[in-house]
Write an enzyme that holds these catalytic residues in place. Structure first.
Site, mmCIF file in Angstrom:
data_model
loop_
_atom_site.group_PDB
_atom_site.id
_atom_site.type_symbol
_atom_site.label_atom_id
_atom_site.label_comp_id
_atom_site.label_asym_id
_atom_site.label_seq_id
_atom_site.Cartn_x
_atom_site.Cartn_y
_atom_site.Cartn_z
ATOM 1 N N TYR A 141 0.842 -1.204 0.000
ATOM 2 C CA TYR A 141 0.000 0.000 0.000
ATOM 3 C C TYR A 141 0.873 1.248 0.000
ATOM 4 O O TYR A 141 0.662 2.172 -0.789
ATOM 5 C CB TYR A 141 -0.930 -0.004 1.215
ATOM 6 C CG TYR A 141 -1.831 1.215 1.285
ATOM 7 C CD1 TYR A 141 -2.997 1.272 0.545
ATOM 8 C CD2 TYR A 141 -1.496 2.308 2.087
ATOM 9 C CE1 TYR A 141 -3.826 2.390 0.592
ATOM 10 C CE2 TYR A 141 -2.321 3.429 2.145
ATOM 11 C CZ TYR A 141 -3.481 3.467 1.399
ATOM 12 O OH TYR A 141 -4.288 4.579 1.445
ATOM 13 N N LYS A 145 1.126 4.058 -3.053
ATOM 14 C CA LYS A 145 0.823 5.468 -2.828
ATOM 15 C C LYS A 145 2.051 6.344 -3.063
ATOM 16 O O LYS A 145 1.920 7.499 -3.508
ATOM 17 C CB LYS A 145 0.273 5.670 -1.414
ATOM 18 C CG LYS A 145 -1.141 5.136 -1.221
ATOM 19 C CD LYS A 145 -2.164 5.910 -2.058
ATOM 20 C CE LYS A 145 -3.585 5.539 -1.718
ATOM 21 N NZ LYS A 145 -4.586 6.348 -2.450
#
Length: 233
Positions: A141, A145
Site C-alpha cells: 500500500y 501510494k
C-alpha cells in the site's frame, strides 16, 4: 486557480468515505454537476449526484465513464484499495492488485479525462495520496501510494501547458469504513474534503490534511532513523 462553484466534477469512489464527503461539499460550494462513481452506482446516495459505474482498473470501464462525462473540468481521483501486502510473504498478485488500483487506476482515469478537461478550457485534477506515500509502514500500500505521489508530480509538469493544474492530497487515518478496525486518532472525512477543495480553489500543489502528514513530510529532510526508530536500535 479553479473555482468549484459552477464546475462539473468527476469523483471516483464517490459513494462512501472521503469521496462521499467530497460530493456533499462540492454541492454545498455550488458545483453545477458532480459525477460520483462506484462499482455499483446504486450505492451513490446523494440525491443530486450523477451515479456512474466505474472500475478504475478496467480501461473499457474508464473509457465509458469519460464518454458519459464530457463536460468535466475537475477530476478527483479518490478511489483506492488497501491490501497491505507484505513484500516477502504475500502473494505477488496481491501486490500487483494494489498497484493496479492505486497507481494504474488513477493514471487511466487521468489519461481519459485530460483531453476532456483541456477541451473544456482547462481545470484541475486532485489525486488522493496518503501519509504512507512517505512512510513505508504499509507494505505494498505504501509503495503504491508513493508511486502515485510521483505520478502526480510528473503529471503536474506535463499538464501545466495544457491548462490543467494538479493537487496531491495527503492524509493519515480518516474515520471511514476502511479504518473501522483501527484504534487511533482519525480525521473527519468532511474536514478532509473541505481542505482538499480549499486546496483546489487555491491552486495548491499539495494539501497536508492533518498533523501526522505535516510531521512526516517535515521529517523527510532528516535522517531515516527519525522516521523509522527501529533503525536506531
Amino acid at each position: 486557480m479553479t473555482v468549484v462553484k459552477g464546475a462539473n466534477v468527476f469523483v471516483t469512489g464517490g459513494s462512501r468515505g472521503i469521496g462521499k464527503a467530497l460530493v456533499e461539499d462540492l454541492y454545498a460550494r455550488g458545483a453545477r454537476k458532480v459525477y460520483a462513481t462506484a462499482r455499483d452506482p446504486r450505492s451513490v446516495t446523494h440525491p443530486d449526484a450523477v451515479p456512474v459505474a466505474l472500475e478504475v482498473t478496467d480501461p473499457a470501464s474508464v473509457a465509458a465513464a469519460a464518454a458519459q462525462a464530457q463536460d468535466v473540468t475537475v477530476l478527483i481521483n479518490n478511489a483506492g484499495a488497501s491490501v497491505g501486502a507484505s513484500f516477502l510473504d504475500s502473494p505477488v498478485d496481491d501486490i500487483r492488485r494494489e498497484f493496479e488500483t492505486n497507481f494504474y487506476g488513477p493514471l487511466l482515469v487521468a489519461r481519459a479525462f485530460a483531453p476532456v478537461i483541456e477541451a473544456n478550457g482547462g481545470g484541475h485534477i486532485l489525486n488522493v495520496h496518503s501519509v504512507l506515500s512517505w512512510l513505508a509502514l504499509g507494505g505494498s500500500y505504501s509503495a503504491s501510494k508513493a508511486a502515485l505521489w510521483s505520478q502526480t508530480n510528473s503529471l503536474r509538469l506535463e499538464l501545466q501547458p495544457r491548462g490543467i493544474a494538479v493537487t496531491g492530497l495527503h492524509v493519515g487515518y480518516v474515520d471511514t469504513d476502511l479504518t473501522s478496525g483501527i484504534d487511533a486518532p482519525k480525521s473527519d472525512p468532511r474536514d478532509v474534503a473541505s481542505l482538499a477543495l480549499d486546496g483546489i480553489e487555491a491552486g495548491a500543489y499539495e494539501v497536508l490534511a492533518d498533523d501526522i502528514s505535516r510531521q512526516v513530510k517535515a521529517g523527510l529532510a532528516g535522517d531515516l532513523a527519525g522516521l523509522y526508530p527501529q533503525l536506531a536500535e
